[in-house]
Design a protein around this motif. Structure first.
Motif, PDB file in Angstrom:
ATOM      1  N   ARG A 193       3.466   2.535  -4.722  1.00 17.15           N
ATOM      2  CA  ARG A 193       2.956   3.182  -6.009  1.00 17.15           C
ATOM      3  C   ARG A 193       3.288   4.764  -5.635  1.00 17.15           C
ATOM      4  N   GLY A 194       3.876   5.544  -6.387  1.00 16.94           N
ATOM      5  CA  GLY A 194       3.843   6.978  -6.276  1.00 16.94           C
ATOM      6  C   GLY A 194       2.603   7.645  -6.354  1.00 16.94           C
ATOM      7  N   TRP A 210      -3.377   0.062  -7.893  1.00 17.38           N
ATOM      8  CA  TRP A 210      -2.712  -0.335  -6.531  1.00 17.38           C
ATOM      9  C   TRP A 210      -3.446  -0.854  -5.548  1.00 17.38           C
ATOM     10  N   GLU A 211      -4.770  -0.357  -5.606  1.00 19.85           N
ATOM     11  CA  GLU A 211      -5.749  -0.600  -4.672  1.00 19.85           C
ATOM     12  C   GLU A 211      -6.220  -2.275  -4.730  1.00 19.85           C
ATOM     13  N   ALA A 212      -6.211  -2.602  -5.966  1.00 22.17           N
ATOM     14  CA  ALA A 212      -6.613  -3.813  -6.478  1.00 22.17           C
ATOM     15  C   ALA A 212      -5.689  -4.934  -6.046  1.00 22.17           C
ATOM     16  N   LEU A 213      -4.345  -4.578  -6.174  1.00 19.85           N
ATOM     17  CA  LEU A 213      -3.157  -5.349  -5.709  1.00 19.85           C
ATOM     18  C   LEU A 213      -3.303  -5.662  -4.241  1.00 19.85           C
ATOM     19  N   LYS A 214      -3.441  -4.429  -3.597  1.00 20.31           N
ATOM     20  CA  LYS A 214      -3.458  -4.380  -2.254  1.00 20.31           C
ATOM     21  C   LYS A 214      -4.631  -5.136  -1.641  1.00 20.31           C
ATOM     22  N   ASN A 215      -5.596  -4.922  -2.172  1.00 18.48           N
ATOM     23  CA  ASN A 215      -6.735  -5.787  -1.769  1.00 18.48           C
ATOM     24  C   ASN A 215      -6.735  -7.255  -1.867  1.00 18.48           C
ATOM     25  N   ALA A 216      -5.900  -7.801  -3.041  1.00 18.99           N
ATOM     26  CA  ALA A 216      -5.862  -9.104  -3.291  1.00 18.99           C
ATOM     27  C   ALA A 216      -4.871  -9.764  -2.346  1.00 18.99           C
ATOM     28  N   MET A 217      -3.786  -9.366  -2.214  1.00 10.26           N
ATOM     29  CA  MET A 217      -2.597  -9.667  -1.445  1.00 10.26           C
ATOM     30  C   MET A 217      -2.754  -9.439  -0.052  1.00 10.26           C
ATOM     31  N   ARG A 218      -3.413 -10.414   0.777  1.00 11.04           N
ATOM     32  CA  ARG A 218      -3.440 -10.077   2.154  1.00 11.04           C
ATOM     33  C   ARG A 218      -2.694 -11.205   2.734  1.00 11.04           C
ATOM     34  N   VAL A 219      -1.781 -11.681   2.493  1.00 13.29           N
ATOM     35  CA  VAL A 219      -0.925 -12.737   3.061  1.00 13.29           C
ATOM     36  C   VAL A 219      -0.274 -11.728   4.291  1.00 13.29           C
ATOM     37  N   ALA A 220      -0.040 -12.550   5.459  1.00 14.14           N
ATOM     38  CA  ALA A 220       0.385 -11.939   6.877  1.00 14.14           C
ATOM     39  C   ALA A 220       1.817 -11.256   6.352  1.00 14.14           C
ATOM     40  N   GLY A 221       1.929 -10.029   6.701  1.00 12.20           N
ATOM     41  CA  GLY A 221       3.423  -9.415   6.604  1.00 12.20           C
ATOM     42  C   GLY A 221       3.294  -8.502   5.310  1.00 12.20           C
ATOM     43  N   ALA A 249       1.345  -2.297   2.023  1.00 13.83           N
ATOM     44  CA  ALA A 249       1.203  -1.306   0.589  1.00 13.83           C
ATOM     45  C   ALA A 249       1.071   0.121   1.036  1.00 13.83           C
ATOM     46  N   HIS A 250       1.665   0.935   0.122  1.00 15.29           N
ATOM     47  CA  HIS A 250       1.849   2.532   0.669  1.00 15.29           C
ATOM     48  C   HIS A 250       1.774   3.175  -0.938  1.00 15.29           C
ATOM     49  N   GLU A 251       0.893   4.292  -0.975  1.00 16.69           N
ATOM     50  CA  GLU A 251       1.112   5.230  -1.912  1.00 16.69           C
ATOM     51  C   GLU A 251       2.101   6.208  -1.508  1.00 16.69           C
ATOM     52  N   LEU A 252       3.135   6.658  -2.082  1.00 19.83           N
ATOM     53  CA  LEU A 252       4.166   7.630  -1.583  1.00 19.83           C
ATOM     54  C   LEU A 252       3.950   9.006  -2.355  1.00 19.83           C
ATOM     55  N   PRO A 253       3.601   9.949  -1.614  1.00 20.62           N
ATOM     56  CA  PRO A 253       3.162  11.215  -1.903  1.00 20.62           C
ATOM     57  C   PRO A 253       4.348  11.846  -2.772  1.00 20.62           C
ATOM     58  N   GLY A 254       4.109  12.579  -4.014  1.00 19.35           N
ATOM     59  CA  GLY A 254       4.752  13.434  -4.843  1.00 19.35           C
ATOM     60  C   GLY A 254       5.738  12.643  -5.871  1.00 19.35           C
ATOM     61  N   LEU A 255       5.588  11.173  -5.861  1.00 19.27           N
ATOM     62  CA  LEU A 255       6.535  10.522  -6.630  1.00 19.27           C
ATOM     63  C   LEU A 255       5.700  10.250  -7.809  1.00 19.27           C
ATOM     64  N   ASP A 256       6.518   9.887  -8.928  1.00 18.68           N
ATOM     65  CA  ASP A 256       5.987   9.247 -10.203  1.00 18.68           C
ATOM     66  C   ASP A 256       6.332   8.001 -10.400  1.00 18.68           C
TER      67      ASP A 256
END
Length: 260
Positions: free
Chosen positions: A171-172, A183-194, A197-204
């Motif tokens: 997510r930007g 974004w955080e809800a998806l990140k916390n829900a999807m914990r399969v190995a590999g 998740a990243h929030e990319l600074p300055g992007l829309d």
């Protein structure tokens, strides 16, 4: 979310399952080639990709999920976007540097946005109360689509937790369509190995930097590197020129104190 860009009236029978079927059909077509498959979804597409994966209708090597909802339903998301749009318009109108010809455009946009917000609030309230008739439309879509899409997006994180494939979730941080909480809800829900998740600074929402017109050059290599890592392929350092052109990576380096 781009319903406003779609035809004036969609089929009354249109359902989110029609879009999920598209994902499944494309996946099956690609699977005939016998190559490892990764499925990418953006915005609404994230919901459809996760639904297909959770139902085991597709079994790719991984998912790339760009700017998807995970915390708020589509109704809340859309109304928040209207609120944000009106706030931005008001800020521009209050700016003495805004040209007079631009002000008339902004005033028109404000009236249109206020009306869409008013209609949306009424439609979604009546939809929740079971008072919307099957042939009533909002933004071109009928009651069935809205009812099923809202239910699907409200349960997006719960569905994501049922996915058995690793996922790259991006997510930007200037995205006004979906939130950090999504974004955080998806990140916390999807914990399969590999998974990563990243929030990319300055992007829309489209992963474009402010004032830019094209996707930040770091996004493509980031996705490619993640895919190669899932395949066990050695990932060399990205070319310095690409890195230097990336506003997101420049900001990350500044935040972490890394020198260029």
């Amino acid at each position: 979310f781009s319903l406003a860009c779609r035809p004036a009236a969609l089929s009354p029978e249109l359902s989110p399952d029609n879009f999920i079927a598209d994902v499944v059909n494309v996946y099956r077509r690609a699977a005939r080639e016998g190559l490892p498959i990764f499925v990418l979804g953006h915005s609404e597409g994230v919901t459809y990709v996760n639904e297909a994966a959770a139902r085991r209708a597709i079994e790719p090597r991984g998912l790339i999920l760009l700017a998807g909802v995970g915390r708020y339903g589509l109704d809340e998301t859309l109304l928040r976007q209207y609120d944000q749009g009106l706030s931005d318009i008001d800020a521009a109108l209050a700016d003495p540097k805004t040209p007079s010809e631009r002000r008339s455009e902004l005033e028109k946009a404000k009236r249109q946005t206020e009306e869409l917000r008013r209609q949306g609030r009424d439609y979604f309230r009546r939809l929740d109360a079971g008072q919307v008739k099957p042939d009533e439309r909002y933004l071109g879509a009928y009651a069935r689509f809205w009812r099923e899409e809202i239910a699907m997006t409200r349960s997006a994180a719960a569905v994501a937790a049922q996915v058995s494939e690793p996922a790259l979730i991006l997510r930007g941080d200037r995205d006004q369509n979906v939130t950090h909480e999504d974004w955080e809800a998806l990140k916390n829900a999807m914990r399969v190995a590999g998974s990563d998740a990243h929030e990319l600074p300055g992007l829309d929402h489209l992963f474009v930097p402010e004032g830019g017109t094209v996707v930040d050059p770091a996004v493509g290599p980031m996705i490619a590197d993640w895919i190669l890592a899932r395949l066990g392929v050695f990932v060399p350092a990205a070319p310095a020129r690409i890195m230097d052109d990336s506003s997101a990576l420049k900001t990350l380096k500044t935040q972490t104190g890394e020198s260029r």
